[in-house]
Design a protein around this motif. Structure first.
Motif, PDB file in Angstrom:
ATOM      1  N   VAL A  17       0.867  -1.174   0.000  1.00  0.00           N
ATOM      2  CA  VAL A  17       0.000   0.000   0.000  1.00  0.00           C
ATOM      3  C   VAL A  17       0.903   1.223   0.000  1.00  0.00           C
ATOM      4  N   LEU A  18       0.399   2.287  -0.587  1.00  0.00           N
ATOM      5  CA  LEU A  18       1.075   3.578  -0.521  1.00  0.00           C
ATOM      6  C   LEU A  18       0.282   4.441   0.439  1.00  0.00           C
ATOM      7  N   LYS A  19       0.978   4.917   1.466  1.00  0.00           N
ATOM      8  CA  LYS A  19       0.343   5.787   2.453  1.00  0.00           C
ATOM      9  C   LYS A  19       0.856   7.207   2.272  1.00  0.00           C
ATOM     10  N   ALA A  20      -0.060   8.161   2.381  1.00  0.00           N
ATOM     11  CA  ALA A  20       0.325   9.574   2.350  1.00  0.00           C
ATOM     12  C   ALA A  20       1.019   9.930   3.662  1.00  0.00           C
ATOM     13  N   GLY A  21       1.538  11.123   3.734  1.00  0.00           N
ATOM     14  CA  GLY A  21       2.230  11.580   4.939  1.00  0.00           C
ATOM     15  C   GLY A  21       1.371  11.523   6.183  1.00  0.00           C
ATOM     16  N   ASN A  22       0.039  11.633   6.020  1.00  0.00           N
ATOM     17  CA  ASN A  22      -0.870  11.580   7.170  1.00  0.00           C
ATOM     18  C   ASN A  22      -1.259  10.151   7.556  1.00  0.00           C
ATOM     19  N   GLY A  23      -0.682   9.150   6.862  1.00  0.00           N
ATOM     20  CA  GLY A  23      -0.939   7.756   7.190  1.00  0.00           C
ATOM     21  C   GLY A  23      -2.114   7.132   6.451  1.00  0.00           C
TER      22      GLY A  23
END
Length: 109
Positions: A17-23
């Motif tokens: 999965v790719l998570k953004a900086g906010n998780g």
């Protein structure tokens, strides 16, 4: 900054999965039979996420919106969550474009 997280499914397939900086998860892969092929999928996301033509904007049967990221050969390398609006989906695409290229890769195996 984004993070790719590699994990193992209950059927022993690898997934990222790719998570953004906010998780928040902004892209999820299919299952891969080997960790190496999963890592290749991550590299493909990093490369293909910078080309707008690689994103397919779609609508599910229930009316919710989502997108797929495809490789040069047309194979889907990642899918988004479901969105309520086209602007939210477009924001998701922009988040993938922003976070994928320099994302760290971590493992949860």
């Amino acid at each position: 900054m984004g993070t790719f997280l590699i994990s193992k499914r209950s059927n022993d397939e690898f997934q990222f999965v790719l998570k953004a900086g906010n998780g928040q998860v902004i892209l999820a892969s299919e299952g891969y039979s080997t960790k190496a092929s999963c890592e290749n999928g991550i590299e493909s996301v990093k490369k293909n996420s910078q080309d707008d033509n690689r994103f397919d904007k779609l609508e599910a049967k229930n009316g919710k919106l989502y997108f797929n990221l495809k490789a040069v050969n047309g194979q889907i390398i990642g899918s988004s969550e479901m969105y309520e609006s086209s602007s939210a989906r477009d924001n998701g695409i922009e988040s993938v474009k922003k976070n994928a290229p320099d994302a760290d890769v971590k493992e949860d195996l």
